[in-house]
Design a protein around this motif. Structure first.
Motif, PDB file in Angstrom:
ATOM      1  N   ALA A 128      -2.071   1.988  -8.299  1.00 56.92           N
ATOM      2  CA  ALA A 128      -0.878   2.206  -8.563  1.00 56.92           C
ATOM      3  C   ALA A 128      -0.031   3.635  -7.015  1.00 56.92           C
ATOM      4  O   ALA A 128       1.086   3.169  -7.074  1.00 56.92           O
ATOM      5  CB  ALA A 128      -0.535   3.335  -9.262  1.00 56.92           C
ATOM      6  N   GLU A 129      -0.469   3.580  -6.706  1.00 56.99           N
ATOM      7  CA  GLU A 129      -0.260   4.687  -5.343  1.00 56.99           C
ATOM      8  C   GLU A 129       0.361   4.645  -4.114  1.00 56.99           C
ATOM      9  O   GLU A 129       1.010   4.539  -3.518  1.00 56.99           O
ATOM     10  CB  GLU A 129      -1.323   6.133  -5.740  1.00 56.99           C
ATOM     11  N   LEU A 130      -0.864   3.291  -3.651  1.00 57.89           N
ATOM     12  CA  LEU A 130      -0.549   2.936  -2.232  1.00 57.89           C
ATOM     13  C   LEU A 130       0.337   1.845  -2.386  1.00 57.89           C
ATOM     14  O   LEU A 130       0.639   2.097  -1.362  1.00 57.89           O
ATOM     15  CB  LEU A 130      -1.931   1.805  -2.084  1.00 57.89           C
ATOM     16  N   PRO A 131       0.580   1.465  -3.592  1.00 56.36           N
ATOM     17  CA  PRO A 131       2.162   0.312  -3.032  1.00 56.36           C
ATOM     18  C   PRO A 131       3.225   0.789  -2.809  1.00 56.36           C
ATOM     19  O   PRO A 131       3.685   1.274  -1.516  1.00 56.36           O
ATOM     20  CB  PRO A 131       2.348  -0.468  -3.699  1.00 56.36           C
ATOM     21  N   THR A 132       3.351   2.925  -3.062  1.00 55.86           N
ATOM     22  CA  THR A 132       4.427   3.569  -3.010  1.00 55.86           C
ATOM     23  C   THR A 132       4.314   3.620  -1.477  1.00 55.86           C
ATOM     24  O   THR A 132       5.137   4.243  -0.378  1.00 55.86           O
ATOM     25  CB  THR A 132       4.572   4.580  -3.789  1.00 55.86           C
ATOM     26  N   LEU A 133       3.174   3.546  -1.119  1.00 56.63           N
ATOM     27  CA  LEU A 133       3.156   4.281   0.737  1.00 56.63           C
ATOM     28  C   LEU A 133       3.004   3.293   1.740  1.00 56.63           C
ATOM     29  O   LEU A 133       2.855   3.350   2.993  1.00 56.63           O
ATOM     30  CB  LEU A 133       1.447   4.785   0.717  1.00 56.63           C
ATOM     31  N   GLY A 134       2.926   2.082   1.162  1.00 56.94           N
ATOM     32  CA  GLY A 134       3.862   1.021   2.033  1.00 56.94           C
ATOM     33  C   GLY A 134       2.396  -0.044   2.028  1.00 56.94           C
ATOM     34  O   GLY A 134       2.855  -0.657   2.977  1.00 56.94           O
ATOM     35  N   VAL A 135       1.549   0.099   2.133  1.00 52.43           N
ATOM     36  CA  VAL A 135       0.156  -0.288   1.811  1.00 52.43           C
ATOM     37  C   VAL A 135       0.093  -1.537   1.244  1.00 52.43           C
ATOM     38  O   VAL A 135       0.457  -1.832   0.047  1.00 52.43           O
ATOM     39  CB  VAL A 135      -1.349   0.460   1.307  1.00 52.43           C
ATOM     40  N   SER A 136      -0.386  -2.566   1.765  1.00 46.54           N
ATOM     41  CA  SER A 136      -0.026  -3.966   1.427  1.00 46.54           C
ATOM     42  C   SER A 136      -1.319  -4.448  -0.015  1.00 46.54           C
ATOM     43  O   SER A 136      -1.702  -4.086   0.634  1.00 46.54           O
ATOM     44  CB  SER A 136      -0.055  -5.130   2.791  1.00 46.54           C
ATOM     45  N   GLY A 137      -1.087  -5.598  -0.222  1.00 44.37           N
ATOM     46  CA  GLY A 137      -2.060  -5.762  -1.928  1.00 44.37           C
ATOM     47  C   GLY A 137      -3.917  -6.080  -1.192  1.00 44.37           C
ATOM     48  O   GLY A 137      -4.088  -6.132  -1.020  1.00 44.37           O
ATOM     49  N   PRO A 138      -3.806  -7.002  -0.124  1.00 45.09           N
ATOM     50  CA  PRO A 138      -4.822  -7.089   0.424  1.00 45.09           C
ATOM     51  C   PRO A 138      -5.273  -6.058   1.536  1.00 45.09           C
ATOM     52  O   PRO A 138      -6.290  -5.746   1.200  1.00 45.09           O
ATOM     53  CB  PRO A 138      -4.974  -8.202   1.601  1.00 45.09           C
ATOM     54  N   THR A 139      -4.700  -5.088   2.026  1.00 45.63           N
ATOM     55  CA  THR A 139      -5.482  -3.840   1.777  1.00 45.63           C
ATOM     56  C   THR A 139      -5.712  -3.057   0.972  1.00 45.63           C
ATOM     57  O   THR A 139      -6.936  -2.424   1.594  1.00 45.63           O
ATOM     58  CB  THR A 139      -4.259  -3.035   2.471  1.00 45.63           C
TER      59      THR A 139
END
Length: 132
Positions: A77-88
């Motif tokens: 939930a939180e990492l996509p808002t930080l610009g982290v990609s799905g595979p990461t």
């Protein structure tokens, strides 16, 4: 007396000699100190009382387990808002799962060492008397 490294169980820390061997408590203290942040090495109350050191190490690991669980549960939930990609994100979840396994193994080791320290006759930690 030789230094046997035959574990008490599979969870017994490899770097801690087994109870009954010369300086086994010393190896236990060194191992327990490594589990704590470096700044704790200067706290003589912890280093002079192995059972207290073991208790603090157990608490430290329990808090780390909680932190990793929260990080794992919230990363999608939180990492996509930080610009982290799905595979990461998926790699991060795997990293957290491995860390939880390692922390759980360490916690079991600390419990075994604590039990052994208590059986070896380590004096209980004295409570400070509170003066009125």
């Amino acid at each position: 007396m030789s230094h046997h490294r035959t574990p008490v169980s599979n969870d017994w820390p490899y770097s801690v000699t087994t109870p009954g061997n010369r300086d086994w408590e010393g190896t236990a203290v060194r191992w327990l100190r490594e589990l704590l942040p470096a700044r704790y090495a200067g706290y003589t109350t912890l280093t002079r009382h192995p059972v207290l050191l073991a208790r603090h190490a157990q608490l430290q690991i329990e808090h780390e387990i909680r932190a990793v669980r929260v990080a794992m549960q919230t990363c999608r939930a939180e990492l996509p808002t930080l610009g982290v990609s799905g595979p990461t994100i998926e790699n991060t979840i795997r990293l957290y799962a491995l860390e939880l396994e390692q922390l759980s193994r360490l916690a079991r080791g600390v419990r075994l060492v604590t039990d052994a320290l208590l059986r070896s006759g380590q004096p209980p930690v004295r409570q400070a008397r509170v003066r009125p």
